[in-house]
Motif scaffolding. Structure first.
Motif, PDB file in Angstrom:
ATOM      1  N   ARG A  42       0.826  -1.213   0.000  1.00 35.79           N
ATOM      2  CA  ARG A  42       0.000   0.000   0.000  1.00 35.79           C
ATOM      3  C   ARG A  42       0.861   1.264   0.000  1.00 35.79           C
ATOM      4  O   ARG A  42       0.588   2.206  -0.739  1.00 35.79           O
ATOM      5  CB  ARG A  42      -0.944  -0.007   1.200  1.00 35.79           C
ATOM      6  N   VAL A  43       1.901   1.273   0.808  1.00 38.92           N
ATOM      7  CA  VAL A  43       2.779   2.446   0.862  1.00 38.92           C
ATOM      8  C   VAL A  43       3.538   2.595  -0.452  1.00 38.92           C
ATOM      9  O   VAL A  43       3.678   3.702  -0.979  1.00 38.92           O
ATOM     10  CB  VAL A  43       3.733   2.362   2.071  1.00 38.92           C
ATOM     11  N   LYS A  44       3.992   1.480  -0.993  1.00 38.52           N
ATOM     12  CA  LYS A  44       4.774   1.512  -2.231  1.00 38.52           C
ATOM     13  C   LYS A  44       3.958   2.054  -3.412  1.00 38.52           C
ATOM     14  O   LYS A  44       4.500   2.714  -4.291  1.00 38.52           O
ATOM     15  CB  LYS A  44       5.275   0.098  -2.529  1.00 38.52           C
ATOM     16  N   ARG A  45       2.661   1.770  -3.412  1.00 37.64           N
ATOM     17  CA  ARG A  45       1.798   2.309  -4.473  1.00 37.64           C
ATOM     18  C   ARG A  45       1.717   3.834  -4.403  1.00 37.64           C
ATOM     19  O   ARG A  45       1.712   4.510  -5.423  1.00 37.64           O
ATOM     20  CB  ARG A  45       0.380   1.727  -4.364  1.00 37.64           C
ATOM     21  N   ARG A  46       1.644   4.356  -3.190  1.00 36.61           N
ATOM     22  CA  ARG A  46       1.497   5.811  -3.022  1.00 36.61           C
ATOM     23  C   ARG A  46       2.834   6.543  -3.051  1.00 36.61           C
ATOM     24  O   ARG A  46       2.936   7.655  -3.558  1.00 36.61           O
ATOM     25  CB  ARG A  46       0.781   6.090  -1.711  1.00 36.61           C
ATOM     26  N   TYR A  47       3.847   5.921  -2.470  1.00 37.82           N
ATOM     27  CA  TYR A  47       5.187   6.508  -2.385  1.00 37.82           C
ATOM     28  C   TYR A  47       6.181   5.481  -2.927  1.00 37.82           C
ATOM     29  O   TYR A  47       6.742   4.701  -2.168  1.00 37.82           O
ATOM     30  CB  TYR A  47       5.552   6.843  -0.935  1.00 37.82           C
ATOM     31  N   PRO A  48       6.408   5.442  -4.227  1.00 47.86           N
ATOM     32  CA  PRO A  48       7.242   4.399  -4.831  1.00 47.86           C
ATOM     33  C   PRO A  48       8.667   4.369  -4.280  1.00 47.86           C
ATOM     34  O   PRO A  48       9.227   5.396  -3.896  1.00 47.86           O
ATOM     35  CB  PRO A  48       7.263   4.757  -6.312  1.00 47.86           C
ATOM     36  N   PHE A  49       9.217   3.174  -4.240  1.00 46.08           N
ATOM     37  CA  PHE A  49      10.619   2.945  -3.926  1.00 46.08           C
ATOM     38  C   PHE A  49      10.961   1.548  -4.424  1.00 46.08           C
ATOM     39  O   PHE A  49      10.088   0.712  -4.590  1.00 46.08           O
ATOM     40  CB  PHE A  49      10.915   3.087  -2.418  1.00 46.08           C
ATOM     41  N   GLU A  50      12.248   1.339  -4.678  1.00 48.80           N
ATOM     42  CA  GLU A  50      12.711   0.027  -5.119  1.00 48.80           C
ATOM     43  C   GLU A  50      13.201  -0.756  -3.902  1.00 48.80           C
ATOM     44  O   GLU A  50      13.990  -0.240  -3.106  1.00 48.80           O
ATOM     45  CB  GLU A  50      13.858   0.172  -6.123  1.00 48.80           C
ATOM     46  N   ILE A  51      12.733  -1.984  -3.781  1.00 44.46           N
ATOM     47  CA  ILE A  51      13.238  -2.870  -2.734  1.00 44.46           C
ATOM     48  C   ILE A  51      14.419  -3.632  -3.330  1.00 44.46           C
ATOM     49  O   ILE A  51      14.251  -4.449  -4.230  1.00 44.46           O
ATOM     50  CB  ILE A  51      12.157  -3.845  -2.247  1.00 44.46           C
ATOM     51  N   VAL A  52      15.595  -3.331  -2.849  1.00 38.58           N
ATOM     52  CA  VAL A  52      16.806  -3.995  -3.317  1.00 38.58           C
ATOM     53  C   VAL A  52      16.941  -5.338  -2.608  1.00 38.58           C
ATOM     54  O   VAL A  52      17.258  -6.353  -3.220  1.00 38.58           O
ATOM     55  CB  VAL A  52      18.045  -3.112  -3.062  1.00 38.58           C
ATOM     56  N   ALA A  53      16.694  -5.332  -1.308  1.00 40.09           N
ATOM     57  CA  ALA A  53      16.767  -6.561  -0.507  1.00 40.09           C
ATOM     58  C   ALA A  53      15.905  -6.357   0.731  1.00 40.09           C
ATOM     59  O   ALA A  53      15.758  -5.236   1.222  1.00 40.09           O
ATOM     60  CB  ALA A  53      18.212  -6.858  -0.100  1.00 40.09           C
ATOM     61  N   TRP A  54      15.343  -7.467   1.233  1.00 45.78           N
ATOM     62  CA  TRP A  54      14.502  -7.387   2.432  1.00 45.78           C
ATOM     63  C   TRP A  54      14.561  -8.737   3.134  1.00 45.78           C
ATOM     64  O   TRP A  54      14.317  -9.759   2.516  1.00 45.78           O
ATOM     65  CB  TRP A  54      13.071  -7.065   2.055  1.00 45.78           C
ATOM     66  N   VAL A  55      14.901  -8.714   4.396  1.00 46.10           N
ATOM     67  CA  VAL A  55      14.942  -9.929   5.209  1.00 46.10           C
ATOM     68  C   VAL A  55      14.058  -9.698   6.424  1.00 46.10           C
ATOM     69  O   VAL A  55      14.241  -8.733   7.157  1.00 46.10           O
ATOM     70  CB  VAL A  55      16.380 -10.260   5.682  1.00 46.10           C
ATOM     71  N   VAL A  56      13.081 -10.588   6.613  1.00 46.12           N
ATOM     72  CA  VAL A  56      12.193 -10.496   7.762  1.00 46.12           C
ATOM     73  C   VAL A  56      12.510 -11.655   8.703  1.00 46.12           C
ATOM     74  O   VAL A  56      12.446 -12.819   8.311  1.00 46.12           O
ATOM     75  CB  VAL A  56      10.709 -10.549   7.341  1.00 46.12           C
ATOM     76  N   LEU A  57      12.857 -11.308   9.924  1.00 45.79           N
ATOM     77  CA  LEU A  57      13.125 -12.278  10.982  1.00 45.79           C
ATOM     78  C   LEU A  57      11.994 -12.166  11.996  1.00 45.79           C
ATOM     79  O   LEU A  57      11.184 -11.235  11.920  1.00 45.79           O
ATOM     80  CB  LEU A  57      14.487 -11.997  11.603  1.00 45.79           C
ATOM     81  N   PRO A  58      11.878 -13.097  12.930  1.00 46.54           N
ATOM     82  CA  PRO A  58      10.731 -13.056  13.845  1.00 46.54           C
ATOM     83  C   PRO A  58      10.542 -11.730  14.583  1.00 46.54           C
ATOM     84  O   PRO A  58       9.412 -11.269  14.742  1.00 46.54           O
ATOM     85  CB  PRO A  58      11.026 -14.194  14.827  1.00 46.54           C
ATOM     86  N   ASP A  59      11.625 -11.092  15.008  1.00 48.89           N
ATOM     87  CA  ASP A  59      11.486  -9.903  15.846  1.00 48.89           C
ATOM     88  C   ASP A  59      12.109  -8.632  15.269  1.00 48.89           C
ATOM     89  O   ASP A  59      12.088  -7.582  15.899  1.00 48.89           O
ATOM     90  CB  ASP A  59      12.086 -10.161  17.220  1.00 48.89           C
ATOM     91  N   HIS A  60      12.665  -8.703  14.077  1.00 47.78           N
ATOM     92  CA  HIS A  60      13.195  -7.508  13.428  1.00 47.78           C
ATOM     93  C   HIS A  60      13.344  -7.766  11.935  1.00 47.78           C
ATOM     94  O   HIS A  60      13.199  -8.896  11.477  1.00 47.78           O
ATOM     95  CB  HIS A  60      14.523  -7.062  14.046  1.00 47.78           C
ATOM     96  N   LEU A  61      13.606  -6.695  11.209  1.00 49.92           N
ATOM     97  CA  LEU A  61      13.798  -6.845   9.766  1.00 49.92           C
ATOM     98  C   LEU A  61      14.945  -5.945   9.316  1.00 49.92           C
ATOM     99  O   LEU A  61      15.294  -4.980   9.988  1.00 49.92           O
ATOM    100  CB  LEU A  61      12.510  -6.512   9.006  1.00 49.92           C
ATOM    101  N   HIS A  62      15.531  -6.321   8.196  1.00 51.76           N
ATOM    102  CA  HIS A  62      16.574  -5.532   7.542  1.00 51.76           C
ATOM    103  C   HIS A  62      16.124  -5.336   6.097  1.00 51.76           C
ATOM    104  O   HIS A  62      15.583  -6.259   5.488  1.00 51.76           O
ATOM    105  CB  HIS A  62      17.920  -6.268   7.514  1.00 51.76           C
ATOM    106  N   CYS A  63      16.363  -4.158   5.569  1.00 49.47           N
ATOM    107  CA  CYS A  63      16.046  -3.968   4.162  1.00 49.47           C
ATOM    108  C   CYS A  63      16.922  -2.872   3.558  1.00 49.47           C
ATOM    109  O   CYS A  63      17.505  -2.059   4.264  1.00 49.47           O
ATOM    110  CB  CYS A  63      14.566  -3.651   3.958  1.00 49.47           C
ATOM    111  N   ILE A  64      17.004  -2.931   2.238  1.00 51.75           N
ATOM    112  CA  ILE A  64      17.721  -1.929   1.456  1.00 51.75           C
ATOM    113  C   ILE A  64      16.737  -1.402   0.424  1.00 51.75           C
ATOM    114  O   ILE A  64      16.131  -2.179  -0.316  1.00 51.75           O
ATOM    115  CB  ILE A  64      18.962  -2.518   0.762  1.00 51.75           C
TER     116      ILE A  64
END
Length: 136
Positions: free
Chosen positions: A41-63
């Motif tokens: 939903r956010v990406k549709r309104r405010y575009p950005f490219e997801i280079v990488a995204w890692v979701v772990l149980p209690d935190h996430l990392h993304c580029i």
């Protein structure tokens, strides 16, 4: 109040770490579809490219890479967090401060860590820490 120094570079590539308040919870993986929908939903309104995204149980990392002329990653994160939290049933423990501020007890208070980075080879197919040169 902390004095956060943000690196606002239009069209920049940024690395983020976002953590849950309760580090023993698995909320991010248990509710991954809600998180994905918030990002979509956010990406549709405010575009950005997801280079990488890692979701772990209690935190996430993304580029992310933002569009040319745009450095507003803060609005994107605010909306992603807001939409994700609003999609969850209430039930978390709340501190007195969070109750007073009408906040949900989901996200760790230092909201995000960000670094501007350069990824060699226009986001090489195999991204690793060794392929990123962090610009200070």
């Amino acid at each position: 109040m902390p004095d956060y120094r943000r690196n606002w570079v239009p069209g920049g590539t940024y690395f983020f770490t976002v953590a849950l308040l309760e580090r023993k919870r698995d909320l991010l993986v248990a509710e991954i579809e809600r998180l994905r929908e918030a990002v979509r939903r956010v990406k549709r309104r405010y575009p950005f490219e997801i280079v990488a995204w890692v979701v772990l149980p209690d935190h996430l990392h993304c580029i992310w890479t933002l569009p040319p002329g745009d450095a507003d990653y803060a609005t994107r994160w605010r909306l992603i967090k807001l939409l994700f939290v609003k999609s969850l049933p209430k039930g978390e423990r709340l501190s007195t401060v969070r109750k007073r501020r009408h906040e949900r007890g989901i996200w760790h208070r230092p909201k995000l860590k960000q670094l501007r980075c350069r990824v060699e080879g226009k986001h090489a197919p195999h991204l690793s820490v060794n392929s990123m040169a962090i610009q200070q």
